[in-house]
Design a protein around this motif. Structure first.
Motif, PDB file in Angstrom:
ATOM      1  N   GLU A 116      64.796  50.946  72.574  1.00  0.00           N
ATOM      2  CA  GLU A 116      64.742  51.723  71.452  1.00  0.00           C
ATOM      3  C   GLU A 116      65.730  52.909  71.561  1.00  0.00           C
ATOM      4  OE1 GLU A 116      61.019  53.566  69.121  1.00  0.00           O
ATOM      5  OE2 GLU A 116      61.470  54.960  70.696  1.00  0.00           O
ATOM      6  N   LEU A 117      66.561  53.164  70.595  1.00  0.00           N
ATOM      7  CA  LEU A 117      67.707  54.032  70.320  1.00  0.00           C
ATOM      8  C   LEU A 117      67.383  55.313  69.636  1.00  0.00           C
ATOM      9  CD1 LEU A 117      70.847  51.832  70.494  1.00  0.00           C
ATOM     10  CD2 LEU A 117      69.676  52.730  72.393  1.00  0.00           C
ATOM     11  N   ALA A 118      67.682  56.513  69.906  1.00  0.00           N
ATOM     12  CA  ALA A 118      67.434  57.626  68.900  1.00  0.00           C
ATOM     13  C   ALA A 118      68.577  58.291  68.438  1.00  0.00           C
ATOM     14  CB  ALA A 118      66.551  58.491  69.708  1.00  0.00           C
ATOM     15  N   ALA A 119      68.512  58.802  67.251  1.00  0.00           N
ATOM     16  CA  ALA A 119      69.705  59.669  66.723  1.00  0.00           C
ATOM     17  C   ALA A 119      69.338  61.094  66.999  1.00  0.00           C
ATOM     18  CB  ALA A 119      70.002  59.268  65.411  1.00  0.00           C
ATOM     19  N   GLY A 120      70.410  61.938  66.943  1.00  0.00           N
ATOM     20  CA  GLY A 120      69.983  63.353  66.969  1.00  0.00           C
ATOM     21  C   GLY A 120      69.577  64.084  65.705  1.00  0.00           C
ATOM     22  N   ALA A 121      69.475  65.030  65.388  1.00  0.00           N
ATOM     23  CA  ALA A 121      68.842  65.754  64.276  1.00  0.00           C
ATOM     24  C   ALA A 121      69.747  65.896  63.374  1.00  0.00           C
ATOM     25  CB  ALA A 121      68.083  67.030  64.666  1.00  0.00           C
ATOM     26  N   ASP A 122      71.170  65.847  63.639  1.00  0.00           N
ATOM     27  CA  ASP A 122      72.071  66.210  62.743  1.00  0.00           C
ATOM     28  C   ASP A 122      72.985  65.094  62.143  1.00  0.00           C
ATOM     29  OD1 ASP A 122      73.229  65.856  65.469  1.00  0.00           O
ATOM     30  OD2 ASP A 122      74.536  67.490  65.024  1.00  0.00           O
ATOM     31  N   ARG A 123      72.973  64.056  63.170  1.00  0.00           N
ATOM     32  CA  ARG A 123      73.596  62.910  62.702  1.00  0.00           C
ATOM     33  C   ARG A 123      73.174  61.562  63.104  1.00  0.00           C
ATOM     34  NH1 ARG A 123      79.232  62.618  66.346  1.00  0.00           N
ATOM     35  NH2 ARG A 123      78.129  63.738  68.217  1.00  0.00           N
ATOM     36  N   GLY A 124      73.499  60.373  62.478  1.00  0.00           N
ATOM     37  CA  GLY A 124      72.946  59.036  62.993  1.00  0.00           C
ATOM     38  C   GLY A 124      73.630  58.425  63.717  1.00  0.00           C
ATOM     39  N   PHE A 125      73.526  57.265  63.839  1.00  0.00           N
ATOM     40  CA  PHE A 125      74.373  56.384  64.756  1.00  0.00           C
ATOM     41  C   PHE A 125      74.804  54.984  64.351  1.00  0.00           C
ATOM     42  CE2 PHE A 125      70.042  55.481  66.626  1.00  0.00           C
ATOM     43  CZ  PHE A 125      70.307  54.078  66.470  1.00  0.00           C
ATOM     44  N   GLU A 126      75.744  54.262  64.807  1.00  0.00           N
ATOM     45  CA  GLU A 126      75.844  52.964  64.329  1.00  0.00           C
ATOM     46  C   GLU A 126      76.235  52.244  65.932  1.00  0.00           C
ATOM     47  OE1 GLU A 126      78.918  52.680  61.686  1.00  0.00           O
ATOM     48  OE2 GLU A 126      77.679  53.469  59.854  1.00  0.00           O
ATOM     49  N   VAL A 127      75.646  51.170  65.918  1.00  0.00           N
ATOM     50  CA  VAL A 127      75.489  50.596  67.526  1.00  0.00           C
ATOM     51  C   VAL A 127      75.811  49.222  67.258  1.00  0.00           C
ATOM     52  CG1 VAL A 127      74.493  50.281  69.617  1.00  0.00           C
ATOM     53  CG2 VAL A 127      74.108  52.417  68.686  1.00  0.00           C
ATOM     54  N   LEU A 128      76.849  48.542  67.842  1.00  0.00           N
ATOM     55  CA  LEU A 128      77.219  47.192  68.003  1.00  0.00           C
ATOM     56  C   LEU A 128      76.603  46.612  69.091  1.00  0.00           C
ATOM     57  CD1 LEU A 128      78.704  44.704  66.534  1.00  0.00           C
ATOM     58  CD2 LEU A 128      80.735  45.676  67.991  1.00  0.00           C
ATOM     59  N   VAL A 129      75.503  45.517  68.655  1.00  0.00           N
ATOM     60  CA  VAL A 129      74.902  44.714  69.871  1.00  0.00           C
ATOM     61  C   VAL A 129      75.453  43.274  69.932  1.00  0.00           C
ATOM     62  CG1 VAL A 129      72.743  44.005  70.752  1.00  0.00           C
ATOM     63  CG2 VAL A 129      72.786  46.020  69.395  1.00  0.00           C
ATOM     64  N   MET A 130      75.941  43.007  71.078  1.00  0.00           N
ATOM     65  CA  MET A 130      76.565  41.892  71.469  1.00  0.00           C
ATOM     66  C   MET A 130      75.820  41.014  72.424  1.00  0.00           C
ATOM     67  SD  MET A 130      80.392  43.546  71.555  1.00  0.00           S
ATOM     68  CE  MET A 130      79.627  45.088  72.049  1.00  0.00           C
ATOM     69  N   GLN A 131      75.274  39.857  72.036  1.00  0.00           N
ATOM     70  CA  GLN A 131      74.471  38.986  72.668  1.00  0.00           C
ATOM     71  C   GLN A 131      75.175  37.905  73.188  1.00  0.00           C
ATOM     72  OE1 GLN A 131      70.191  38.454  71.588  1.00  0.00           O
ATOM     73  NE2 GLN A 131      70.756  36.517  71.054  1.00  0.00           N
ATOM     74  N   PHE A 132      74.929  37.600  74.672  1.00  0.00           N
ATOM     75  CA  PHE A 132      75.683  36.586  75.111  1.00  0.00           C
ATOM     76  C   PHE A 132      74.810  35.314  75.069  1.00  0.00           C
ATOM     77  CE2 PHE A 132      78.223  39.794  76.887  1.00  0.00           C
ATOM     78  CZ  PHE A 132      79.403  39.303  77.117  1.00  0.00           C
ATOM     79  N   PRO A 133      75.275  34.033  75.029  1.00  0.00           N
ATOM     80  CA  PRO A 133      74.515  32.666  75.312  1.00  0.00           C
ATOM     81  C   PRO A 133      74.282  32.426  76.707  1.00  0.00           C
ATOM     82  CG  PRO A 133      77.000  32.245  75.035  1.00  0.00           C
ATOM     83  CD  PRO A 133      76.968  33.902  74.932  1.00  0.00           C
ATOM     84  N   ARG A 134      73.687  31.523  76.726  1.00  0.00           N
ATOM     85  CA  ARG A 134      73.449  30.910  78.175  1.00  0.00           C
ATOM     86  C   ARG A 134      74.873  30.595  78.390  1.00  0.00           C
ATOM     87  NH1 ARG A 134      71.178  26.946  74.959  1.00  0.00           N
ATOM     88  NH2 ARG A 134      72.601  25.134  74.644  1.00  0.00           N
ATOM     89  N   ASN A 135      75.233  30.672  79.818  1.00  0.00           N
ATOM     90  CA  ASN A 135      76.733  30.392  80.203  1.00  0.00           C
ATOM     91  C   ASN A 135      77.298  29.273  79.379  1.00  0.00           C
ATOM     92  OD1 ASN A 135      78.931  30.043  81.568  1.00  0.00           O
ATOM     93  ND2 ASN A 135      78.164  30.794  83.550  1.00  0.00           N
ATOM     94  N   SER A 136      78.239  29.175  78.993  1.00  0.00           N
ATOM     95  CA  SER A 136      78.791  28.035  78.204  1.00  0.00           C
ATOM     96  C   SER A 136      79.433  27.036  79.161  1.00  0.00           C
ATOM     97  CB  SER A 136      79.934  28.523  77.155  1.00  0.00           C
ATOM     98  OG  SER A 136      81.222  28.821  77.846  1.00  0.00           O
ATOM     99  N   LEU A 137      79.487  27.396  80.413  1.00  0.00           N
ATOM    100  CA  LEU A 137      80.165  26.561  81.416  1.00  0.00           C
ATOM    101  C   LEU A 137      78.889  25.278  81.608  1.00  0.00           C
ATOM    102  CD1 LEU A 137      82.084  28.914  83.702  1.00  0.00           C
ATOM    103  CD2 LEU A 137      82.899  26.862  82.049  1.00  0.00           C
ATOM    104  N   ASP A 138      77.650  25.877  81.524  1.00  0.00           N
ATOM    105  CA  ASP A 138      76.557  25.005  81.813  1.00  0.00           C
ATOM    106  C   ASP A 138      76.033  24.139  80.871  1.00  0.00           C
ATOM    107  OD1 ASP A 138      76.225  26.343  84.172  1.00  0.00           O
ATOM    108  OD2 ASP A 138      74.757  28.018  83.311  1.00  0.00           O
TER     109      ASP A 138
END
Length: 244
Positions: A221-243
């Motif tokens: 859970e991410l929290a922004a401060g009182a004076d400004r928000g946030f934008e966060v990029l989330v990158m989700q890996f697959p199972r190892n493509s070599l498998d």
């Protein structure tokens, strides 16, 4: 999951094959060195430089922070671009503009020491090329100007069957937001602050702060401060493509 700021990263200099020097901030592991753990580093590419087509031995994401004139293949690099490529899948070229450094993250769930340039490394390819794709990220820039009460998650790269995906979390001042649930196939997720700031344990984490979460950790859970928000990029890996 603990965020790391640029101040928490370790600065090193490396010499690339053409003899030029690059400044690198190592957040997890170290560039050019393999290990069993995650590997994440930020590169500064000087103006007028080109990253030739090449491939690596592990799946990876990259996050580019665009400058005027910077290009990924035939596409301009906007304020933020996310790129994904499977292991042993050549990608590029990309280049910095003529006036400013091009900064970018290279992010891997498993560390890798292979950088093989094409076409001279074609004989090192152990399989046919697979996915390589990139997308512009709809971010507001250095400051997250979202209004109070705004919060949500939108896909940047739609989830694939093997778990690979990218999302943008947006939250206004004073808001909290749970990250996207980890796919059962995924090896883990990177969280990268691309605008505004996240507050964690009383500390403010600005743009280019980064965190790694393994498959054994719940989405934070991410929290922004009182004076400004946030934008966060989330990158989700697959199972190892070599498998697969």
């Amino acid at each position: 999951m603990k965020l790391k700021s640029t101040a928490d990263a370790t600065l090193t200099q490396v010499v690339i094959p053409n003899g030029e020097t690059r400044n690198i901030l190592n957040y997890y592991g170290s560039s050019g060195q393999g290990s069993s753990g995650p590997q994440a580093f930020h590169v500064q590419m000087p103006p007028g430089n080109t990253g030739r087509p090449h491939f690596h031995g592990q799946d990876q994401f990259q996050v580019f922070f665009g400058t005027p004139g910077a290009m990924f293949q035939k596409d301009p690099i906007g304020p933020v671009v996310v790129h994904y490529t499977d292991a042993y899948s050549p990608y590029g070229p990309f280049n910095s503009g003529t006036d400013d450094d091009l900064g970018f993250f290279t992010l891997r769930a498993k560390a890798d020491s292979i950088t093989a340039y094409m076409p001279e490394s074609r004989d090192r390819l152990i399989r046919k090329a697979r996915r390589t794709l990139h997308a512009q990220v709809g971010t507001s820039g250095d400051e997250a100007s979202l209004p109070a009460g705004a919060a949500g998650i939108e896909p940047v790269i739609e989830p694939h069957e093997d778990g690979m995906a990218a999302f943008l979390m947006k939250a206004g001042p004073g808001e909290k937001l749970q990250g996207p649930a980890l796919s059962s196939h995924s090896l883990g997720q990177y969280y990268c602050v691309v605008a505004g700031a996240v507050v964690q344990d009383g500390k403010v984490f600005e743009r280019k702060s980064l965190a790694w979460g393994s498959r054994d950790e719940p989405a934070p859970e991410l929290a922004a401060g009182a004076d400004r928000g946030f934008e966060v990029l989330v990158m989700q890996f697959p199972r190892n493509s070599l498998d697969s």
